[in-house]
Scaffold this motif. Sequence first.
Motif, short mmCIF file in Angstrom:
data_model
loop_
_atom_site.label_atom_id
_atom_site.label_comp_id
_atom_site.label_asym_id
_atom_site.label_seq_id
_atom_site.Cartn_x
_atom_site.Cartn_y
_atom_site.Cartn_z
N ASN A 54 42.91 -10.49 -11.42
CA ASN A 54 42.80 -11.25 -12.66
C ASN A 54 43.72 -12.46 -12.60
O ASN A 54 44.81 -12.40 -12.03
CB ASN A 54 43.16 -10.38 -13.86
CG ASN A 54 42.06 -9.40 -14.21
OD1 ASN A 54 40.92 -9.53 -13.77
ND2 ASN A 54 42.41 -8.41 -15.00
N LEU A 55 43.28 -13.55 -13.21
CA LEU A 55 44.10 -14.76 -13.35
C LEU A 55 44.98 -14.58 -14.57
O LEU A 55 44.49 -14.27 -15.66
CB LEU A 55 43.20 -15.98 -13.52
CG LEU A 55 43.90 -17.32 -13.73
CD1 LEU A 55 44.68 -17.72 -12.48
CD2 LEU A 55 42.88 -18.40 -14.09
N VAL A 56 46.29 -14.75 -14.41
CA VAL A 56 47.25 -14.55 -15.50
C VAL A 56 47.97 -15.88 -15.77
O VAL A 56 48.54 -16.48 -14.86
CB VAL A 56 48.28 -13.45 -15.15
CG1 VAL A 56 49.26 -13.25 -16.29
CG2 VAL A 56 47.56 -12.14 -14.81
N TYR A 101 37.19 -13.06 -13.65
CA TYR A 101 36.29 -14.16 -13.33
C TYR A 101 35.35 -13.70 -12.24
O TYR A 101 35.57 -12.69 -11.56
CB TYR A 101 37.06 -15.42 -12.90
CG TYR A 101 38.09 -15.15 -11.82
CD1 TYR A 101 37.75 -15.24 -10.49
CD2 TYR A 101 39.39 -14.78 -12.16
CE1 TYR A 101 38.69 -14.97 -9.50
CE2 TYR A 101 40.32 -14.52 -11.17
CZ TYR A 101 39.97 -14.62 -9.86
OH TYR A 101 40.89 -14.35 -8.88
N GLN A 102 34.27 -14.43 -12.08
CA GLN A 102 33.24 -14.06 -11.11
C GLN A 102 33.72 -14.34 -9.69
O GLN A 102 33.62 -13.50 -8.82
CB GLN A 102 31.96 -14.81 -11.41
CG GLN A 102 30.75 -14.29 -10.72
CD GLN A 102 29.50 -14.94 -11.25
OE1 GLN A 102 29.46 -16.14 -11.49
NE2 GLN A 102 28.48 -14.14 -11.48
N THR A 103 34.20 -15.55 -9.44
CA THR A 103 34.67 -15.96 -8.12
C THR A 103 35.55 -17.18 -8.28
O THR A 103 35.65 -17.75 -9.36
CB THR A 103 33.48 -16.27 -7.18
OG1 THR A 103 33.97 -16.53 -5.86
CG2 THR A 103 32.67 -17.45 -7.65
N PHE A 104 36.23 -17.58 -7.20
CA PHE A 104 36.92 -18.87 -7.24
C PHE A 104 36.69 -19.62 -5.94
O PHE A 104 36.42 -19.03 -4.90
CB PHE A 104 38.41 -18.75 -7.57
CG PHE A 104 39.31 -18.20 -6.50
CD1 PHE A 104 39.76 -19.00 -5.47
CD2 PHE A 104 39.74 -16.90 -6.54
CE1 PHE A 104 40.61 -18.50 -4.49
CE2 PHE A 104 40.59 -16.39 -5.59
CZ PHE A 104 41.02 -17.19 -4.54
N THR A 105 36.75 -20.94 -6.06
CA THR A 105 36.62 -21.81 -4.90
C THR A 105 37.89 -22.62 -4.77
O THR A 105 38.58 -22.87 -5.76
CB THR A 105 35.41 -22.77 -5.02
OG1 THR A 105 35.53 -23.51 -6.24
CG2 THR A 105 34.10 -22.00 -5.04
N VAL A 106 38.19 -23.01 -3.55
CA VAL A 106 39.37 -23.84 -3.27
C VAL A 106 38.90 -25.20 -2.78
O VAL A 106 38.10 -25.29 -1.85
CB VAL A 106 40.28 -23.18 -2.19
CG1 VAL A 106 41.52 -24.02 -1.96
CG2 VAL A 106 40.62 -21.76 -2.57
N SER A 113 49.56 -16.80 -12.16
CA SER A 113 49.57 -15.80 -11.08
C SER A 113 48.19 -15.17 -10.97
O SER A 113 47.35 -15.33 -11.84
CB SER A 113 50.64 -14.73 -11.34
OG SER A 113 50.37 -14.04 -12.54
N GLY A 114 47.99 -14.45 -9.89
CA GLY A 114 46.72 -13.76 -9.67
C GLY A 114 45.72 -14.55 -8.85
O GLY A 114 44.55 -14.18 -8.80
N ILE A 115 46.16 -15.61 -8.18
CA ILE A 115 45.25 -16.35 -7.31
C ILE A 115 45.22 -15.62 -5.98
O ILE A 115 46.00 -15.89 -5.08
CB ILE A 115 45.69 -17.82 -7.14
CG1 ILE A 115 45.80 -18.50 -8.49
CG2 ILE A 115 44.72 -18.56 -6.22
CD1 ILE A 115 46.32 -19.92 -8.43
#
Length: 151
Positions: free
Chosen positions: A63-65, A145-150, A32-34
């Motif tokens: 936050n990513l959980v 985390y700093q960032t996320f990409t898809v 979760s957390g996306i």
Amino acid sequence: MPQDFIPPVAFYFSVEVVGGSNGDDARFQEVSGIEMELELEEIAEGGLNSHKHRLPSRTRYSNLVLKRGYLHTSSSLADWCKQALQSNSAYGSNMTKNIKVSLLDERGSVLTMWEFTRALPVKWSISNFNAQENALVLETLEFSYQTFTVN
């Protein structure tokens, strides 16, 4: 939308810690957390009392959980989390790793992949013990985390 379109199921996914743990150590029950959210800055303009200007500021990430059954044997992933949490200078050292979460189709092919860059463990917990319930012991790992990409 095509008539034969079937939305993907949420229970078929994989987690990979790049340069870290895979296999049994990276099997999770829940992710979760996306999510990301655009922060807005409100600016009041002198003489304009009807509204405030709302301007985009920066992107904020949750936050990513990750949750899984507790591994009572050696776990390099849990060891990394505990080591980072007990370090006072985690960002200054090599404590961050990238984490990939992939949504899979019925054949196991990747439909969508989220890559979280410079993930840092911020919380590690074990579920409550309760003699009146018949439940598994769950381990929860939480990462900023700093960032996320898809992809």
